[in-house]
Design a protein around this motif. Sequence first.
Motif, PDB file in Angstrom:
ATOM      1  N   ALA A 106      75.000  18.911  68.180  1.00 53.60           N
ATOM      2  CA  ALA A 106      73.557  19.131  68.153  1.00 53.60           C
ATOM      3  C   ALA A 106      72.869  17.829  68.537  1.00 53.60           C
ATOM      4  N   GLY A 107      71.666  17.934  69.038  1.00 54.75           N
ATOM      5  CA  GLY A 107      70.932  16.734  69.425  1.00 54.75           C
ATOM      6  C   GLY A 107      69.467  17.009  69.625  1.00 54.75           C
ATOM      7  N   GLN A 108      68.677  15.990  69.461  1.00 49.69           N
ATOM      8  CA  GLN A 108      67.251  16.095  69.722  1.00 49.69           C
ATOM      9  C   GLN A 108      66.711  14.739  70.154  1.00 49.69           C
ATOM     10  N   ALA A 109      65.571  14.773  70.832  1.00 49.45           N
ATOM     11  CA  ALA A 109      64.927  13.547  71.294  1.00 49.45           C
ATOM     12  C   ALA A 109      63.519  13.484  70.747  1.00 49.45           C
ATOM     13  N   THR A 110      63.099  12.290  70.353  1.00 49.46           N
ATOM     14  CA  THR A 110      61.741  12.084  69.862  1.00 49.46           C
ATOM     15  C   THR A 110      61.185  10.805  70.467  1.00 49.46           C
ATOM     16  N   SER A 111      59.860  10.754  70.524  1.00 48.80           N
ATOM     17  CA  SER A 111      59.183   9.560  71.029  1.00 48.80           C
ATOM     18  C   SER A 111      58.659   8.737  69.860  1.00 48.80           C
ATOM     19  N   LEU A 112      58.809   7.428  69.995  1.00 45.74           N
ATOM     20  CA  LEU A 112      58.293   6.517  68.969  1.00 45.74           C
ATOM     21  C   LEU A 112      57.058   5.772  69.444  1.00 45.74           C
ATOM     22  N   VAL A 113      56.601   6.065  70.685  1.00 47.38           N
ATOM     23  CA  VAL A 113      55.517   5.258  71.254  1.00 47.38           C
ATOM     24  C   VAL A 113      54.405   6.084  71.898  1.00 47.38           C
ATOM     25  N   GLY A 114      54.514   7.399  71.935  1.00 53.35           N
ATOM     26  CA  GLY A 114      53.545   8.222  72.647  1.00 53.35           C
ATOM     27  C   GLY A 114      52.161   8.220  72.010  1.00 53.35           C
ATOM     28  N   MET A 115      51.184   8.719  72.784  1.00 54.04           N
ATOM     29  CA  MET A 115      49.805   8.808  72.299  1.00 54.04           C
ATOM     30  C   MET A 115      49.490  10.253  71.941  1.00 54.04           C
ATOM     31  N   ALA A 116      48.428  10.445  71.159  1.00 55.94           N
ATOM     32  CA  ALA A 116      47.994  11.789  70.807  1.00 55.94           C
ATOM     33  C   ALA A 116      47.550  12.525  72.065  1.00 55.94           C
ATOM     34  N   THR A 117      47.932  13.795  72.168  1.00 52.04           N
ATOM     35  CA  THR A 117      47.595  14.571  73.354  1.00 52.04           C
ATOM     36  C   THR A 117      46.295  15.351  73.203  1.00 52.04           C
ATOM     37  N   GLU A 118      45.688  15.278  72.031  1.00 52.15           N
ATOM     38  CA  GLU A 118      44.405  15.929  71.828  1.00 52.15           C
ATOM     39  C   GLU A 118      43.486  15.002  71.050  1.00 52.15           C
ATOM     40  N   GLY A 119      42.185  15.112  71.325  1.00 46.12           N
ATOM     41  CA  GLY A 119      41.210  14.311  70.605  1.00 46.12           C
ATOM     42  C   GLY A 119      39.902  15.069  70.471  1.00 46.12           C
ATOM     43  N   ASP A 120      39.838  15.943  69.487  1.00 50.70           N
ATOM     44  CA  ASP A 120      38.630  16.731  69.273  1.00 50.70           C
ATOM     45  C   ASP A 120      37.630  16.018  68.367  1.00 50.70           C
ATOM     46  N   ASP A 121      38.147  15.128  67.538  1.00 51.38           N
ATOM     47  CA  ASP A 121      37.259  14.466  66.589  1.00 51.38           C
ATOM     48  C   ASP A 121      37.412  12.944  66.649  1.00 51.38           C
ATOM     49  N   PHE A 122      37.961  12.429  67.761  1.00 43.32           N
ATOM     50  CA  PHE A 122      38.112  10.987  67.859  1.00 43.32           C
ATOM     51  C   PHE A 122      36.749  10.355  68.189  1.00 43.32           C
ATOM     52  N   GLU A 123      36.654   9.083  67.942  1.00 44.66           N
ATOM     53  CA  GLU A 123      35.386   8.390  68.198  1.00 44.66           C
ATOM     54  C   GLU A 123      35.119   8.355  69.702  1.00 44.66           C
ATOM     55  N   GLU A 124      33.979   8.914  70.108  1.00 41.34           N
ATOM     56  CA  GLU A 124      33.678   9.000  71.530  1.00 41.34           C
ATOM     57  C   GLU A 124      33.607   7.611  72.154  1.00 41.34           C
ATOM     58  N   VAL A 125      34.047   7.541  73.421  1.00 38.03           N
ATOM     59  CA  VAL A 125      34.087   6.259  74.120  1.00 38.03           C
ATOM     60  C   VAL A 125      33.442   6.413  75.489  1.00 38.03           C
ATOM     61  N   GLU A 126      32.975   5.313  76.023  1.00 35.87           N
ATOM     62  CA  GLU A 126      32.400   5.316  77.358  1.00 35.87           C
ATOM     63  C   GLU A 126      33.473   5.733  78.359  1.00 35.87           C
ATOM     64  N   ALA A 127      33.075   6.422  79.430  1.00 37.43           N
ATOM     65  CA  ALA A 127      34.019   7.007  80.376  1.00 37.43           C
ATOM     66  C   ALA A 127      34.980   5.971  80.947  1.00 37.43           C
ATOM     67  N   GLY A 128      34.477   4.819  81.347  1.00 37.36           N
ATOM     68  CA  GLY A 128      35.336   3.778  81.902  1.00 37.36           C
ATOM     69  C   GLY A 128      36.357   3.275  80.896  1.00 37.36           C
ATOM     70  N   THR A 129      35.962   3.175  79.639  1.00 42.01           N
ATOM     71  CA  THR A 129      36.882   2.744  78.587  1.00 42.01           C
ATOM     72  C   THR A 129      37.988   3.762  78.381  1.00 42.01           C
ATOM     73  N   PHE A 130      37.634   5.041  78.452  1.00 39.61           N
ATOM     74  CA  PHE A 130      38.634   6.096  78.295  1.00 39.61           C
ATOM     75  C   PHE A 130      39.682   6.015  79.414  1.00 39.61           C
ATOM     76  N   ILE A 131      39.228   5.757  80.629  1.00 36.00           N
ATOM     77  CA  ILE A 131      40.154   5.640  81.756  1.00 36.00           C
ATOM     78  C   ILE A 131      41.139   4.498  81.527  1.00 36.00           C
TER      79      ILE A 131
END
Length: 314
Positions: free
Chosen positions: A48-73
């Motif tokens: 048996a085996g599985q893989a996990t990430s220890l460094v990835g970012m959240a793939t959704e942000g519905d309630d995160f602190e809004e940021v200026e468009a350039g900063t998000f990029i």
Amino acid sequence: MIEVTKDLPRSADGLQMDWLEVPFGPVFPGLPGGLKLTFTLDGDGVTAGQATSLVGMATEGDDFEEVEAGTFIEHLASAMPLAPVSYRLLACQAIEQAARVNDDPATTQARNSALERERIASHLGWLAQVGRQLGFTWLTHRASTLQLQVRDANRKRLVALEPALRALGTRLGRTPLLKARLKGIGVLPTESSDLRGPMARAANEGGDAWARLWQRLAEISASLDLIKGAGEPELPSLCDIGDVSGTGETTVDTPRGEARLSLKLEHGHVKSYKLDTACSHHIGLVEKLVEGRELGDALVAVGSLDLSPWEVAP
């Protein structure tokens, strides 16, 4: 001995022994840093085996602190170190769509050229990992050297590097031990809906690690041809969007497959987003890919997937 082993799991060869859970990574030769594999071993076989990430970012942000468009990029690009140009372009396109900015043909051409340059560099980086994992020192050295030369090269320099890139593909085709090691390893079903990018395109050519190698070599050639017919590669930058609001959604074919981003823009700030990446689907293939395989074959199979742990939610 019978009494001691009577309650242990029975191996495929009929023997009864302890099964060991063994971690590989997050730093392991031939695999990207930040990826952790956990295998249950029965001798030298993987049960048996599985893989996990220890460094990835959240793939959704519905309630995160809004940021200026350039900063998000900048945030999205820096969060994806194996494909920063692809994700910079993805964010720019989604924001510009939300702002209803019309495409400029010259800008689009320059962006696409930069995307194809990154595709070449990314596939060369994968080839260097393959060489490291299999012990082909010459491949690791040659592919990593070419990767550094390609990464920031202008159009003229990329054209000049074409003979060296094609020569690498020719040499790989003449390396019988490489084919023997990759052929038949990591075969994926053609009907899998989770496959994207090179993985999906190689599925119709055998679907094993050998097919994925040749698919990426073919993409290097195709990217070179596209660059020769396009403008100078230019790092994607956001057009002037003003203080606008709206929703945008777009797709970019990154080196590892299609990535999709949808977001909500309010007065020039990103309010929420949802990110779907190829690797977030491909990482789930590991479990079936390694089950019942010898340890060495299982590691080669996982390496052939070219997983980016940064593109998977931790």
